[in-house]
Design a protein around this motif. Structure first.
Motif, PDB file in Angstrom:
ATOM      1  N   THR A 145      28.779 -60.277   8.613  1.00 56.41           N
ATOM      2  CA  THR A 145      29.252 -60.261   9.995  1.00 56.41           C
ATOM      3  C   THR A 145      28.168 -60.899  10.846  1.00 56.41           C
ATOM      4  O   THR A 145      27.021 -60.446  10.827  1.00 56.41           O
ATOM      5  CB  THR A 145      29.528 -58.828  10.494  1.00 56.41           C
ATOM      6  OG1 THR A 145      30.516 -58.222   9.664  1.00 56.41           O
ATOM      7  CG2 THR A 145      30.024 -58.844  11.936  1.00 56.41           C
ATOM      8  N   VAL A 146      28.512 -61.957  11.562  1.00 59.57           N
ATOM      9  CA  VAL A 146      27.553 -62.640  12.434  1.00 59.57           C
ATOM     10  C   VAL A 146      27.850 -62.229  13.866  1.00 59.57           C
ATOM     11  O   VAL A 146      28.931 -62.492  14.388  1.00 59.57           O
ATOM     12  CB  VAL A 146      27.648 -64.170  12.295  1.00 59.57           C
ATOM     13  CG1 VAL A 146      26.559 -64.838  13.127  1.00 59.57           C
ATOM     14  CG2 VAL A 146      27.526 -64.585  10.833  1.00 59.57           C
ATOM     15  N   THR A 203      26.764 -62.411  17.763  1.00 59.05           N
ATOM     16  CA  THR A 203      25.977 -63.200  18.709  1.00 59.05           C
ATOM     17  C   THR A 203      26.390 -62.906  20.144  1.00 59.05           C
ATOM     18  O   THR A 203      27.446 -62.315  20.407  1.00 59.05           O
ATOM     19  CB  THR A 203      26.152 -64.702  18.464  1.00 59.05           C
ATOM     20  OG1 THR A 203      27.515 -65.072  18.693  1.00 59.05           O
ATOM     21  CG2 THR A 203      25.767 -65.072  17.035  1.00 59.05           C
ATOM     22  N   SER A 263      24.560 -69.883  19.487  1.00 58.52           N
ATOM     23  CA  SER A 263      25.467 -70.594  18.585  1.00 58.52           C
ATOM     24  C   SER A 263      24.744 -71.127  17.358  1.00 58.52           C
ATOM     25  O   SER A 263      25.376 -71.482  16.353  1.00 58.52           O
ATOM     26  CB  SER A 263      26.149 -71.745  19.330  1.00 58.52           C
ATOM     27  OG  SER A 263      25.197 -72.687  19.793  1.00 58.52           O
ATOM     28  N   PRO A 293      25.297 -68.588  13.786  1.00 56.39           N
ATOM     29  CA  PRO A 293      26.369 -68.822  12.808  1.00 56.39           C
ATOM     30  C   PRO A 293      26.228 -70.155  12.088  1.00 56.39           C
ATOM     31  O   PRO A 293      26.611 -70.282  10.921  1.00 56.39           O
ATOM     32  CB  PRO A 293      27.649 -68.774  13.662  1.00 56.39           C
ATOM     33  CG  PRO A 293      27.206 -68.893  15.066  1.00 56.39           C
ATOM     34  CD  PRO A 293      25.832 -68.342  15.136  1.00 56.39           C
ATOM     35  N   ARG A 311      26.238 -70.672   8.060  1.00 52.48           N
ATOM     36  CA  ARG A 311      27.154 -71.612   7.415  1.00 52.48           C
ATOM     37  C   ARG A 311      26.403 -72.612   6.532  1.00 52.48           C
ATOM     38  O   ARG A 311      26.769 -72.857   5.377  1.00 52.48           O
ATOM     39  CB  ARG A 311      27.970 -72.356   8.477  1.00 52.48           C
ATOM     40  CG  ARG A 311      29.130 -73.151   7.920  1.00 52.48           C
ATOM     41  CD  ARG A 311      29.883 -73.865   9.028  1.00 52.48           C
ATOM     42  NE  ARG A 311      30.496 -72.969   9.970  1.00 52.48           N
ATOM     43  CZ  ARG A 311      31.686 -72.404   9.798  1.00 52.48           C
ATOM     44  NH1 ARG A 311      32.375 -72.658   8.695  1.00 52.48           N
ATOM     45  NH2 ARG A 311      32.194 -71.599  10.711  1.00 52.48           N
ATOM     46  N   GLU A 332      32.804 -63.660  12.505  1.00 49.77           N
ATOM     47  CA  GLU A 332      31.927 -63.976  13.634  1.00 49.77           C
ATOM     48  C   GLU A 332      32.425 -63.236  14.875  1.00 49.77           C
ATOM     49  O   GLU A 332      33.604 -63.298  15.220  1.00 49.77           O
ATOM     50  CB  GLU A 332      31.917 -65.479  13.888  1.00 49.77           C
ATOM     51  CG  GLU A 332      30.962 -65.911  14.983  1.00 49.77           C
ATOM     52  CD  GLU A 332      30.924 -67.422  15.160  1.00 49.77           C
ATOM     53  OE1 GLU A 332      30.368 -67.877  16.169  1.00 49.77           O
ATOM     54  OE2 GLU A 332      31.459 -68.126  14.273  1.00 49.77           O
ATOM     55  N   TRP A 348      36.071 -66.406   9.308  1.00 52.05           N
ATOM     56  CA  TRP A 348      35.944 -67.819   8.933  1.00 52.05           C
ATOM     57  C   TRP A 348      36.986 -68.164   7.880  1.00 52.05           C
ATOM     58  O   TRP A 348      37.206 -67.397   6.931  1.00 52.05           O
ATOM     59  CB  TRP A 348      34.546 -68.109   8.396  1.00 52.05           C
ATOM     60  CG  TRP A 348      33.486 -68.076   9.461  1.00 52.05           C
ATOM     61  CD1 TRP A 348      33.648 -67.746  10.767  1.00 52.05           C
ATOM     62  CD2 TRP A 348      32.104 -68.382   9.288  1.00 52.05           C
ATOM     63  NE1 TRP A 348      32.445 -67.827  11.434  1.00 52.05           N
ATOM     64  CE2 TRP A 348      31.487 -68.214  10.549  1.00 52.05           C
ATOM     65  CE3 TRP A 348      31.340 -68.773   8.205  1.00 52.05           C
ATOM     66  CZ2 TRP A 348      30.109 -68.431  10.740  1.00 52.05           C
ATOM     67  CZ3 TRP A 348      29.968 -68.983   8.389  1.00 52.05           C
ATOM     68  CH2 TRP A 348      29.365 -68.817   9.653  1.00 52.05           C
TER      69      TRP A 348
END
Length: 248
Positions: free
Chosen positions: A197-198, A200, A207, A210, A214, A231, A246
């Motif tokens: 789990t990202v 932000t 940005s 993530p 990736r 995300e 994603w």
């Protein structure tokens, strides 16, 4: 000797220091210095512009001007030097980085309902820079990769996100982006986490986080079929603004 050739140019007024261009530059020609993307050396830039599409602010351009010739051998030596320098600084030198795990319930809701202030943190350290890829708590874990401003902005951080997950906290704007990229690639390859789990903030510099995840998954040969990724973007006032899984 300088010749007229294509080379990257950075508009400092547009640049917000998010670091996405740094991740996309395989030659290491770009770094975030004093909150802005900078060209480390003309000889490291091949002028092909792989970084252009990664800039959300349109701060990068390829121009033709007099510049030192691109030197692949210098690039190789530079990258080897950087890697060697990072290996010389053991992440566990700091006493506060000693690996620890704590017994904790995956569901802390009952304790919170009773007014108890129970932490959902099950390990230490938590900073990306201090966690070695071989840390035992990473193996097969559900990872929470969080920008370090999130726990301050989001009031229910522990119960909604941290419970049952292994957290890695950092800031792509101020920390070493290449170091993050290499570390996450090693984590995905060696620890084989179950999910990521990202988390932000809505600000542009977040940005980069993530993007690091990736790129690191690609470097480790992993896809979202191997490791599902979600995300989540948090607003400055602590609201969830976006939540997306994603695509595989």
């Amino acid at each position: 000797m300088k010749t007229v050739r294509k080379i990257i140019e950075i508009d400092e007024e547009r640049c917000d220091g998010c670091g996405q261009c740094v991740i996309s530059c395989a030659e290491g020609a770009l770094e975030i210095i004093d909150g802005k993307a900078r060209l480390v050396s003309e000889v490291y830039c091949d002028g092909l512009g792989a970084c252009l599409g990664e800039c959300p602010r349109g701060a990068l351009h390829v121009v033709e001007r007099k510049a030192e010739a691109f030197d692949p051998e210098a690039v190789e030596a530079y990258l080897e030097q950087k890697e060697a320098a990072e290996e010389k600084v053991p992440p566990m030198q700091c006493p506060s980085a000693r690996i620890q795990t704590f017994p904790v319930s995956r569901d802390i809701t009952p304790a919170l309902a009773e007014g108890a202030a129970e932490s959902a943190l099950g390990h230490w350290p938590v900073q990306i820079r201090l966690i070695p890829p071989t840390a035992p708590f990473l193996k097969g874990a559900d990872l929470l990769v969080a920008a370090d401003c999130v726990p301050v902005a989001y009031a229910r951080f522990h119960e909604d996100f941290l419970a049952g997950r292994v957290v890695l906290i950092g800031c792509p704007k101020f920390d070493n982006v290449q170091e993050y990229l290499q570390k996450f690639a090693q984590i995905f390859e060696k620890a084989e986490p179950r999910s990521v789990t990202v988390l932000t903030m809505e600000v542009p510099c977040c940005s980069g986080l993530p993007m690091i995840v990736r790129k690191a998954m690609e470097a480790a040969g992993k896809t979202t079929r191997d490791i599902p990724v979600e995300e989540v973007v948090i607003g400055a006032r602590g609201k969830i603004l976006e939540r997306n899984a994603w695509a595989a």
